[in-house]
Write an enzyme that holds these catalytic residues in place. Structure first.
Site, short mmCIF file in Angstrom:
data_model
loop_
_atom_site.label_atom_id
_atom_site.label_comp_id
_atom_site.label_asym_id
_atom_site.label_seq_id
_atom_site.Cartn_x
_atom_site.Cartn_y
_atom_site.Cartn_z
N CYS A 137 4.82 -6.61 1.34
CA CYS A 137 5.83 -4.42 1.70
C CYS A 137 5.21 -3.80 2.60
O CYS A 137 5.17 -4.12 3.82
CB CYS A 137 4.97 -3.73 -0.07
SG CYS A 137 6.15 -2.99 -0.44
N GLY A 168 0.82 -1.37 -0.38
CA GLY A 168 -0.06 0.15 0.39
C GLY A 168 0.81 1.32 -0.04
O GLY A 168 2.22 1.23 0.89
N LYS A 185 -11.72 -12.94 -15.24
CA LYS A 185 -12.19 -13.67 -16.45
C LYS A 185 -11.53 -14.82 -16.66
O LYS A 185 -12.03 -15.97 -17.22
CB LYS A 185 -11.20 -12.10 -17.62
CG LYS A 185 -12.24 -12.35 -18.72
CD LYS A 185 -13.78 -11.85 -18.86
CE LYS A 185 -13.91 -11.57 -20.65
NZ LYS A 185 -15.05 -11.55 -20.32
#
Length: 525
Positions: free
Chosen positions: A90, A63, A381
């Site tokens: 992170c 973030g 998808k």
């Protein structure tokens, strides 16, 4: 803070990814699913885990915040109280370090892009995430802060060549923290680490794949619909078509009716093409609603993209509502809503930003006495395509480029009129036909033409022209959440431009869009 309850999922256990604002968060979920571990993403600020999901592990995303700054996003207490394995990535690493009493600082050596990481032997439950022995591998870094003081109970698992701490593992608990991004393809052993986290640390059976995935979705449909009858909203695209096929697999063809709404905003010859392909599914009940006049009337004078989408979404539902009222046997409305649709419409958690509204996200009017069944609401998808192939649908249908629910209305900048739609249909058909002709159709993940509200001066023969501009868009992607620019030959683009200008009256200029997503979206509106 209001919270969104996640329910009606096809899988009742999985890994939960807490989103703290990273551009890579959705990639984490996708990579987990690719290795067979079901996963979901929720906003990192919610105050309780989602209802209905047995959480087998938690991943804290990256973030943009700094943990030491006022107002930064914090690690929710419930996440650690679940007593399941945790992986911080992170910013997620920095949250774990701060919580355990360590120190995070502004980095003296900021790292962006590829870095060389050296793994060192460790002990404890989380040591199974790394291969035995010391190894060197390329990883993807993207951080401005790093770890200044290692908290008690943790040990170093890896450092970069620049002596930046790259990984920590807890000595006694199933907790690991990474400064790099294993979800990014540039991290060469990232997928293996996520597989090890899911299988070896979380104890998951990696069965979110192939027939097991179809069986899970069918079970979900049966539980949702029961003995009801489903009205499937078909647009001719991959998502709604596979939805219809899956519903038939789960419920039987006698319990599924496909209704294809011709909004007048479809591609050239779309109605006969789709009608023919839907017959391949073995549908016993199929209806065509010719609604073009209604849509054009309601869109007259409208130029704002969000207003277009909302009008189309409302009319789309109202048309099915009118049809359903005449046929009392229907209990559910089936839609091909995808996970990215939900995310972009801010449907995944508290505080999410609306990128663009999707016509099939947001529920149904109270007056429509139909319940929703959306088997792909949690799928990407590429997963839907895999389900379609598993069901035996023709590849020409499954591998077709995506087409937006609002149709050509979001590819016409400005007012949508019958003449402008016809102009775009012709240009788009020339582009797609040329891709097939030159065997380039599968180079882009999605390709299409856009009609711009721009006129420019040109010359045809000895005459001055002042006509419209067409933009061509061709992108590479796997799920639509991020996209690159397809590498189409300049000679091919020149050929398409020449054909469009020669054959489509009113067009005298063609341009090619070379913008990635982000910062742009794939569709122009």
């Amino acid at each position: 803070m209001p919270e969104k309850i996640l329910s009606n999922r096809p899988q009742n256990q999985g890994i939960l990814v807490l989103d703290f604002g990273s551009q890579y968060t959705l990639l984490i979920a996708r990579r987990l699913r690719e290795v067979g571990a079901y996963s979901e993403v929720i906003d990192g600020r919610v105050t309780a885990p989602p209802v209905g999901l047995t959480v087998r592990g938690i991943i804290l995303s990256g973030g943009p915040d700094s943990v030491y700054e006022e107002g930064s996003r914090s690690l929710p207490e419930w996440a650690m109280k679940l007593n399941v394995p945790v992986l911080g990535i992170c910013y997620g690493m920095q949250l774990l370090v701060e919580r355990a009493g360590g120190k995070v600082r502004a980095a003296t050596k900021r790292e962006y892009g590829r870095a060389t990481m050296n793994v060192v032997p460790t002990t404890g439950p989380a040591s199974v995430l790394f291969e035995e022995g010391s190894t060197t591998q390329t990883v993807w870094m993207s951080h401005g802060d790093d770890i200044g003081t290692i908290p008690q109970g943790y040990q170093i698992a890896a450092e970069t060549d620049g002596h930046v701490l790259a990984a920590l593992v807890h000595v006694h608990l199933p907790i690991a923290a990474l400064q790099y991004h294993p979800e990014v393809a540039h991290s060469e052993k990232g997928a293996d680490l996520l597989r090890r986290f899911a299988k070896n640390l979380c104890g998951m059976t990696l069965d979110w794949d192939g027939q097991a995935r179809v069986d899970s979705l069918c079970h979900h449909i049966k539980e949702t619909v029961g003995s009801g009858h489903v009205l499937v909203a078909c647009s001719g695209g991959v998502d709604s078509t596979v939805t219809a096929a899956l519903l038939m697999r789960a419920l039987g063809p006698e319990k599924v009716t496909a209704v294809f709404c011709d909004t007048g905003l479809l591609r050239k010859n779309e109605v006969p093409w789709v009608s023919e392909k839907l017959k391949v599914l073995g549908l016993q009940h199929m209806e065509l609603l010719s609604s073009g006049d209604l849509f054009f009337r309601e869109l007259k004078g409208v130029t704002d993209p969000e207003q277009k989408r909302k009008i189309i979404g409302r009319l789309f539902i109202e048309e099915f509502e009118t049809y359903a009222k005449k046929h009392k046997e229907f209990t559910h409305l089936g839609q091909g809503t995808l996970y990215p649709d939900v995310i972009e419409s801010a449907g995944h958690g508290a505080g999410a930003k609306v990128i663009k509204s999707h016509h099939n996200v947001g529920g149904l009017p109270d007056r429509l006495a139909l319940k929703l069944v959306e088997p792909f609401r949690w799928l990407f998808k590429d997963e839907v395509r895999a389900v379609g192939l598993q069901l035996g649908l023709p590849e020409e249908l499954i591998q077709r480029h995506p087409f937006p629910g609002p149709g050509l209305a979001v590819r016409i900048l400005g007012e949508v009129t019958v003449d402008r739609v016809k102009m775009l249909q012709e240009a788009d058909d020339i582009f797609i036909s040329a891709l097939h002709e030159k065997q380039l159709y599968h180079v882009p993940w999605q390709a299409f033409a856009v009609l711009l509200p721009i006129k420019s001066v040109g010359v045809m023969g000895d005459n001055r022209t002042y006509q419209q501009t067409i933009a061509l868009r061709a992108v590479t992607s796997s799920d639509g959440m991020t996209a690159g620019v397809a590498d189409l030959p300049l000679s091919f683009l020149t050929l398409v431009s020449d054909r469009i200008i020669r054959r489509v009256s009113g067009i005298n200029r063609v341009v090619f869009d070379i913008t990635t997503k982000p910062p742009a979206t794939i569709e122009w509106e």
